[in-house]
Write an enzyme that holds these catalytic residues in place. Structure first.
Site, PDB file in Angstrom:
ATOM      1  N   ASP A 181      63.224  67.785 102.651  1.00  0.00           N
ATOM      2  CA  ASP A 181      64.064  66.847 103.751  1.00  0.00           C
ATOM      3  C   ASP A 181      65.562  66.635 102.504  1.00  0.00           C
ATOM      4  OD1 ASP A 181      63.557  67.903 106.106  1.00  0.00           O
ATOM      5  OD2 ASP A 181      62.994  65.991 106.533  1.00  0.00           O
ATOM      6  N   ARG A 230      62.715  49.674 101.175  1.00  0.00           N
ATOM      7  CA  ARG A 230      63.658  50.292 101.263  1.00  0.00           C
ATOM      8  C   ARG A 230      64.777  49.208 101.211  1.00  0.00           C
ATOM      9  NH1 ARG A 230      60.519  53.925 101.512  1.00  0.00           N
ATOM     10  NH2 ARG A 230      60.238  55.012 102.883  1.00  0.00           N
ATOM     11  N   SER A 249      52.408  62.490 107.407  1.00  0.00           N
ATOM     12  CA  SER A 249      53.749  62.354 106.918  1.00  0.00           C
ATOM     13  C   SER A 249      53.353  61.059 106.189  1.00  0.00           C
ATOM     14  CB  SER A 249      55.348  61.318 107.750  1.00  0.00           C
ATOM     15  OG  SER A 249      55.719  61.170 107.671  1.00  0.00           O
TER      16      SER A 249
HETATM   17  N1  ARG Z   1      56.308  52.477 110.904  1.00  0.00           N
HETATM   18  C1  ARG Z   1      56.175  51.871 109.321  1.00  0.00           C
HETATM   19  C2  ARG Z   1      57.237  51.287 109.121  1.00  0.00           C
HETATM   20  O1  ARG Z   1      58.021  51.932 109.895  1.00  0.00           O
HETATM   21  C3  ARG Z   1      55.521  53.280 108.375  1.00  0.00           C
HETATM   22  C4  ARG Z   1      56.766  54.576 108.226  1.00  0.00           C
HETATM   23  C5  ARG Z   1      56.396  55.307 107.278  1.00  0.00           C
HETATM   24  N2  ARG Z   1      57.218  57.005 107.142  1.00  0.00           N
HETATM   25  C6  ARG Z   1      56.062  58.071 106.703  1.00  0.00           C
HETATM   26  N3  ARG Z   1      56.583  58.566 106.324  1.00  0.00           N
HETATM   27  N4  ARG Z   1      55.017  57.528 107.560  1.00  0.00           N
HETATM   28  O2  ARG Z   1      57.343  50.109 108.608  1.00  0.00           O
END
Ligand code: ARG
Length: 400
Positions: free
Chosen positions: A16, A97, A177
């Site tokens: 992506d 993030r 993922s």
């Molecule tokens: N649900 C978790 C969060 O929002 C992890 C997201 C992880 N992303 C992934 N592509 N597995 O912090």
């Protein structure tokens, strides 16, 4: 006239984010794409990733080693807050993030870019975290999220990339993922989307299967200084070393797996698997040390602050006035949270079995059932009379 001239793109090397490069240039008229990959200790080889961005059409491909800041300023702050989303998830992805957003904005300033871009889709929490953090750090920067708008399936995305010389994934890419960094791994999709199905053993990397864990328990001692983990088994450690070694030793005992149905900010329930051995043990040990060194009222009041803090971090409000205010509260409480916690690791369990501190509020003379007892038992009588008075009056009234 395109949506932006010069864009800094958060880059992971995946399909992506790679496709974002030609897409931004060809569909959205962006003149220049600078990619930025954050090294958060995910263990990927960053040099091939850096080169891949250039091959995919980036004018500049940057890699930032932010491991130390990640652990020190983000993860350990979350440990001080005992932050577990829905009581379970230690926020490994969520904490990364705001740091990535911070360096994106810094690079945008450095290169005079007018926009930030990322490869998040419209269904997750990460888009919210990037967008809100970037807006907080520089509200004048535009935020572009091509994958939120392009509406291509995975196959179409790969085909689009191939048109522009982006190699399709060599090995059949994993059905999962996965987001990983020093704090752990977050695993979604594939068979995991069925919440009735047990996660296959193959998804785990940091934690051993119970059948393979040592048959003897192991004891570790974690030292904290003002709520920050600073030593392991008596040896001072820098933040990155500490979390790495702790992940290793605790994961070896099968500690740190989480299988949960999680409520995302965007309203979706998702089935999430995490492995985050070090963070879970740090939070457990830290909370225990707090119970030794904080007064009862601070301990109890802090629980509410922790809950709010955790929601804020999960929901992308790291850079927000409420977060800053909660930080101030939490920092004040940590002044005396220094000491050592002894943890027993065995067959998937981490159990705190001892704790000590120069700031301990535990008084053996008051707690003992032995003859050294200093507690004034007579004083309890008057206390109970006053404490129970409203209840007594209520009881009398309801009988009349
Ligand atoms: N649900 C978790 C969060 O929002 C992890 C997201 C992880 N992303 C992934 N592509 N597995 O912090």
């Amino acid at each position: 006239m395109g949506r932006a001239k010069k864009v800094v793109l958060a880059y992971s090397g995946g399909v992506d984010t790679s496709v974002c490069i030609p897409y931004l240039k060809n569909e959205w008229g962006v003149e220049e794409v600078i990619t930025l990959a954050a090294d958060l200790g995910q263990g990927d080889e960053l040099e091939p990733i850096r080169k891949k961005a250039l091959k995919s059409g980036a004018s500049e491909s940057l890699v930032a080693d932010v491991k130390e800041s990640f652990v020190k300023d983000y993860a350990f702050a979350a440990v001080q807050a005992n932050a577990l989303y829905e009581n379970r998830y230690p926020l490994g992805t969520a904490l990364a993030r705001p740091l990535i957003a911070k360096i994106l904005v810094e690079v945008a300033h450095e290169y005079g870019a007018d926009a930030i871009a990322h490869g998040c889709t419209g269904k997750g929490n990460d888009q919210v975290r990037f967008d809100v953090a970037c807006a907080a750090l520089n509200p004048n920067l535009k935020i572009l999220a091509p994958a939120r708008e392009w509406g291509m399936s995975r196959e179409e995305t790969i085909a689009y990339g191939e048109k522009f010389g982006i190699p399709s994934p060599v090995k059949k890419s994993s059905p999962y993922s996965i987001d990983k960094n020093l704090l752990g791994r977050s695993i979604e999709a594939g068979v995991l989307e069925d919440p009735t199905v047990e996660p296959p053993e193959e998804i785990y990397e940091m934690t051993k299967a119970m059948a393979d864990t040592p048959s003897q328990p192991e004891y570790i001692e974690i030292g904290f200084t003002r709520g920050i983990p600073t030593s392991l088994n008596g040896a001072a450690k820098n933040p990155v070393e500490l979390i790495q070694q702790l992940n290793q030793v605790t994961g070896n005992h099968g500690i740190g797996r989480i299988d949960m149905i999680e409520n995302r900010l965007v309203g979706i329930k998702s089935r999430e698997i995490y492995e985050s051995p070090g963070m879970l043990v740090l939070i457990q040990a830290h909370r225990d040390l707090e119970s030794l060194t904080l007064t009862a009222d601070v301990t109890h009041y802090k629980r509410g602050i922790e809950e709010t803090y955790t929601q804020i971090v999960y929901n992308g409000l790291w850079y927000s006035p409420l977060k800053t205010a909660l930080d101030a509260f939490i920092q004040t409480t940590q002044e005396r949270v220094s000491g050592t916690v002894r943890v027993k690791l065995f067959k998937g369990n981490a159990t705190v079995v001892g704790r000590w501190s120069n700031h301990s509020l535990y008084s053996p003379d008051l707690a003992t059932y032995g003859s050294e007892d200093q507690f004034d038992h007579k004083a309890a009588e008057g206390f109970i009379y006053v404490w129970g008075l409203p209840t007594r009056i209520w009881a009398v009234q309801s009988r009349s």
